[in-house]
Scaffold this motif. Structure first.
Motif, mmCIF file in Angstrom:
data_model
loop_
_atom_site.group_PDB
_atom_site.id
_atom_site.type_symbol
_atom_site.label_atom_id
_atom_site.label_comp_id
_atom_site.label_asym_id
_atom_site.label_seq_id
_atom_site.Cartn_x
_atom_site.Cartn_y
_atom_site.Cartn_z
ATOM 1 N N GLU A 59 11.784 55.549 -29.141
ATOM 2 C CA GLU A 59 10.387 55.160 -29.296
ATOM 3 C C GLU A 59 10.538 54.007 -30.123
ATOM 4 O OE1 GLU A 59 8.849 58.789 -31.075
ATOM 5 O OE2 GLU A 59 8.442 59.576 -28.968
ATOM 6 N N ALA A 60 11.408 54.090 -31.124
ATOM 7 C CA ALA A 60 11.508 52.692 -32.221
ATOM 8 C C ALA A 60 11.452 51.112 -31.037
ATOM 9 C CB ALA A 60 12.443 52.931 -33.188
ATOM 10 N N VAL A 61 12.391 51.555 -30.252
ATOM 11 C CA VAL A 61 12.972 50.258 -29.449
ATOM 12 C C VAL A 61 12.033 49.980 -28.255
ATOM 13 C CG1 VAL A 61 15.128 50.315 -30.569
ATOM 14 C CG2 VAL A 61 14.479 51.249 -28.488
ATOM 15 N N GLY A 62 10.912 50.658 -27.849
ATOM 16 C CA GLY A 62 10.197 50.754 -26.813
ATOM 17 C C GLY A 62 10.661 51.149 -25.550
ATOM 18 N N LEU A 63 11.508 52.150 -25.599
ATOM 19 C CA LEU A 63 11.944 52.896 -24.441
ATOM 20 C C LEU A 63 11.544 54.088 -24.113
ATOM 21 C CD1 LEU A 63 15.962 52.145 -24.807
ATOM 22 C CD2 LEU A 63 14.446 50.775 -23.472
ATOM 23 N N ASP A 64 11.514 54.468 -22.672
ATOM 24 C CA ASP A 64 10.951 55.709 -22.595
ATOM 25 C C ASP A 64 11.925 56.901 -22.857
ATOM 26 O OD1 ASP A 64 9.860 57.928 -21.459
ATOM 27 O OD2 ASP A 64 9.336 57.425 -19.402
ATOM 28 N N ILE A 206 -4.946 45.341 -32.175
ATOM 29 C CA ILE A 206 -3.863 45.849 -31.214
ATOM 30 C C ILE A 206 -4.148 47.007 -30.941
ATOM 31 C CG2 ILE A 206 -1.456 45.873 -31.333
ATOM 32 C CD1 ILE A 206 -1.291 43.836 -33.503
ATOM 33 N N LYS A 207 -4.375 47.610 -29.667
ATOM 34 C CA LYS A 207 -4.692 48.896 -29.279
ATOM 35 C C LYS A 207 -3.603 49.374 -28.369
ATOM 36 C CE LYS A 207 -8.041 51.772 -27.293
ATOM 37 N NZ LYS A 207 -9.675 51.801 -26.593
ATOM 38 N N VAL A 208 -3.166 50.655 -28.585
ATOM 39 C CA VAL A 208 -2.086 51.165 -27.725
ATOM 40 C C VAL A 208 -2.628 52.249 -26.929
ATOM 41 C CG1 VAL A 208 0.211 52.384 -27.839
ATOM 42 C CG2 VAL A 208 -0.211 50.637 -29.136
ATOM 43 N N SER A 209 -2.231 52.401 -25.578
ATOM 44 C CA SER A 209 -2.999 53.306 -24.778
ATOM 45 C C SER A 209 -1.801 53.711 -23.756
ATOM 46 C CB SER A 209 -4.109 52.805 -24.121
ATOM 47 O OG SER A 209 -4.692 53.866 -23.037
ATOM 48 N N GLY A 210 -1.683 54.968 -23.351
ATOM 49 C CA GLY A 210 -0.492 55.440 -22.426
ATOM 50 C C GLY A 210 0.847 55.882 -22.962
ATOM 51 N N GLY A 211 1.041 55.679 -24.452
ATOM 52 C CA GLY A 211 2.248 56.226 -24.869
ATOM 53 C C GLY A 211 2.421 55.273 -26.239
ATOM 54 N N PRO A 212 3.572 55.617 -26.980
ATOM 55 C CA PRO A 212 3.673 54.747 -28.235
ATOM 56 C C PRO A 212 4.534 53.463 -27.944
ATOM 57 C CG PRO A 212 5.460 56.552 -27.953
ATOM 58 C CD PRO A 212 4.542 56.807 -26.838
ATOM 59 N N SER A 229 5.205 46.965 -39.645
ATOM 60 C CA SER A 229 6.479 47.060 -38.535
ATOM 61 C C SER A 229 6.747 48.721 -38.505
ATOM 62 C CB SER A 229 7.646 46.339 -39.307
ATOM 63 O OG SER A 229 8.784 46.773 -38.347
ATOM 64 N N GLY A 230 6.448 49.155 -37.082
ATOM 65 C CA GLY A 230 6.645 50.503 -36.810
ATOM 66 C C GLY A 230 6.127 50.826 -35.301
ATOM 67 N N THR A 231 6.033 51.959 -35.123
ATOM 68 C CA THR A 231 5.499 52.486 -33.910
ATOM 69 C C THR A 231 4.140 53.128 -34.018
ATOM 70 O OG1 THR A 231 7.867 53.475 -33.270
ATOM 71 C CG2 THR A 231 5.909 54.048 -31.989
ATOM 72 N N ILE A 232 3.235 52.303 -33.130
ATOM 73 C CA ILE A 232 1.810 52.818 -33.172
ATOM 74 C C ILE A 232 1.758 54.079 -31.875
ATOM 75 C CG2 ILE A 232 -0.514 51.975 -32.577
ATOM 76 C CD1 ILE A 232 0.427 49.003 -33.082
ATOM 77 N N GLN A 233 1.109 54.925 -32.301
ATOM 78 C CA GLN A 233 0.936 56.016 -31.399
ATOM 79 C C GLN A 233 0.006 55.729 -30.352
ATOM 80 O OE1 GLN A 233 3.309 58.178 -31.362
ATOM 81 N NE2 GLN A 233 4.551 57.482 -33.180
ATOM 82 N N ASP A 234 -0.085 56.677 -29.342
ATOM 83 C CA ASP A 234 -1.054 56.571 -28.124
ATOM 84 C C ASP A 234 -2.470 56.880 -28.801
ATOM 85 O OD1 ASP A 234 -1.760 58.516 -25.196
ATOM 86 O OD2 ASP A 234 -2.335 56.546 -25.967
ATOM 87 N N GLY A 235 -3.276 55.899 -28.370
ATOM 88 C CA GLY A 235 -4.903 55.970 -28.941
ATOM 89 C C GLY A 235 -4.915 55.253 -30.274
ATOM 90 N N ALA A 253 4.271 45.663 -23.603
ATOM 91 C CA ALA A 253 3.187 45.005 -23.313
ATOM 92 C C ALA A 253 2.327 45.732 -22.406
ATOM 93 C CB ALA A 253 3.449 43.762 -22.893
ATOM 94 N N ASP A 254 2.765 46.428 -21.568
ATOM 95 C CA ASP A 254 2.094 47.524 -20.619
ATOM 96 C C ASP A 254 1.368 48.213 -21.333
ATOM 97 O OD1 ASP A 254 4.565 49.750 -19.258
ATOM 98 O OD2 ASP A 254 4.447 48.595 -21.285
ATOM 99 N N LEU A 255 1.604 48.976 -22.466
ATOM 100 C CA LEU A 255 0.990 49.908 -23.196
ATOM 101 C C LEU A 255 0.078 49.216 -24.499
ATOM 102 C CD1 LEU A 255 3.629 52.479 -23.685
ATOM 103 C CD2 LEU A 255 1.975 52.295 -21.700
ATOM 104 N N THR A 256 0.039 47.864 -24.432
ATOM 105 C CA THR A 256 -0.644 47.409 -25.533
ATOM 106 C C THR A 256 -1.654 46.535 -25.117
ATOM 107 O OG1 THR A 256 1.429 47.513 -27.017
ATOM 108 C CG2 THR A 256 -0.221 46.183 -27.673
ATOM 109 N N VAL A 257 -2.838 46.441 -25.797
ATOM 110 C CA VAL A 257 -3.647 45.277 -25.634
ATOM 111 C C VAL A 257 -3.897 44.468 -26.854
ATOM 112 C CG1 VAL A 257 -6.017 44.932 -24.813
ATOM 113 C CG2 VAL A 257 -4.950 46.851 -23.774
ATOM 114 N N ILE A 258 -3.668 43.146 -26.927
ATOM 115 C CA ILE A 258 -3.996 42.296 -27.957
ATOM 116 C C ILE A 258 -5.055 41.503 -27.749
ATOM 117 C CG2 ILE A 258 -2.833 40.597 -29.130
ATOM 118 C CD1 ILE A 258 -0.380 41.370 -28.272
ATOM 119 N N SER A 259 -6.294 41.655 -28.703
ATOM 120 C CA SER A 259 -7.420 40.950 -28.267
ATOM 121 C C SER A 259 -7.900 40.301 -29.727
ATOM 122 C CB SER A 259 -8.453 42.005 -27.937
ATOM 123 O OG SER A 259 -8.777 43.116 -28.932
#
Length: 303
Positions: A59-64, A206-212, A229-235, A253-259
């Motif tokens: 989770e810390a390095v963005g892997l499933d 920065i919004k995370v959706s679908g997983g950390p 610096s850390g893991t943003i949880q789903d939602g 990037a597929d779980l994150t929306v930057i606006s």
């Protein structure tokens, strides 16, 4: 080094993270992280902790984590509950022994509880009636103020004033300028965007959706002051004011929306890391452009 350890180390290095950063994010001791990367699981407390540590590392390095544990289940076996072959022995129910003193204290406690319950009901009813009385008084006062306002005489224009003119209506403020987001350059793996207009507050979300997803935000650039610096949880959503350049690095990037002010930044929407830097346009840049336009106009008029 095991295949699992090599995968985790490669993902960590791609994010530019050290073992100290992973230790700070996951709260796992550095020597355990080194053992996981080297494949030496003998110093770990047990297979249960190994799976938990590997999951937090992913989770810390963005892997499933579920996919990684499934692919490397030969290195991280599932925890099997130990079964006891001994037949259970029925326990003898203890004999209930109560003395007269315990029964007496039990009755006193029950009676005390009942009295406290009745007192609580009386207090709640009293508070309810007091509040109702206060609301009625306030309603009567509001009614009196409304009646007085309706009976007040309307002001008449002064006939001796010049032209009998009335007060002009207030002017309508000009509409606020819309935010624009312009791609300017790509330096290494970082996409640079200009945020306009100048001298207007802008908001980064920065919004995370679908997983950390692991995320990093720095002020001024990739080596500037660390804001997060850390893991943003789903939602979850992180927000920052753009008063100076902000560097954003996301693990997924597929779980994150930057606006910016509701305008979505194009991050590729792929299952990998993405780095962008948002640069607010300065007031002097806008003033310089206006001065150049004015000079060009004067030269055209002279010709």
């Amino acid at each position: 080094m095991s295949d699992l350890g090599a995968l985790l180390r490669k993902a960590r290095e791609e994010h530019g993270l050290s073992l100290e950063d992973i230790q700070e994010t996951t709260k796992i001791r550095k020597r355990y992280l080194e053992a996981i990367e080297s494949g030496d699981h003998s110093i770990l407390p047990g297979s249960f902790y190994l799976r938990a540590f590997v999951k937090n590392y992913c989770e810390a390095v963005g892997l499933d984590p579920d996919e990684v544990l499934r692919l490397y289940q030969h290195e991280v076996p599932a925890v099997v509950a130990e079964q006891n072959n001994v037949e259970p022995v029925a326990a003898r129910a203890p004999r209930r022994v109560q003395s007269r003193s315990s029964e007496r204290f039990g009755r006193l406690g029950f009676n005390l509880l009942m009295w406290l319950f009745l007192i609580l009901i009386v207090v709640v009813v009293w508070i309810y009636f007091v509040n109702q009385k206060g609301d009625d008084s306030k309603q009567i006062d509001d009614t009196k103020m409304t009646d007085r306002a309706s009976q007040a005489p309307a002001s008449t224009p002064d006939p001796n004033s010049a032209g009998g003119s009335t007060t002009p209506p207030p002017s309508t403020p000009p509409p606020a300028a819309e935010t624009t987001l312009t791609f300017t350059t790509k330096q290494g793996k970082v996409d640079h965007y200009d945020v306009a207009p100048a001298n207007v507050p802008h908001k980064l979300e920065i919004k995370v959706s679908g997983g950390p997803s692991w995320t990093e935000v720095r002020k001024g650039g990739s080596t500037g002051e660390k804001l997060y610096s850390g893991t943003i949880q789903d939602g979850e959503t992180k927000s920052y004011d753009i008063t100076e350049p902000l560097y954003v690095n996301v693990g997924r990037a597929d779980l994150t929306v930057i606006s910016v002010d509701g305008i979505v930044v194009n991050d590729g929407d792929l299952a990998r890391s993405k780095k962008v830097q948002l640069n607010p346009v300065k007031v002097e840049d806008t003033a310089g452009g206006n001065a150049g336009d004015a000079a060009g106009g004067d030269e055209g008029a002279q010709q």
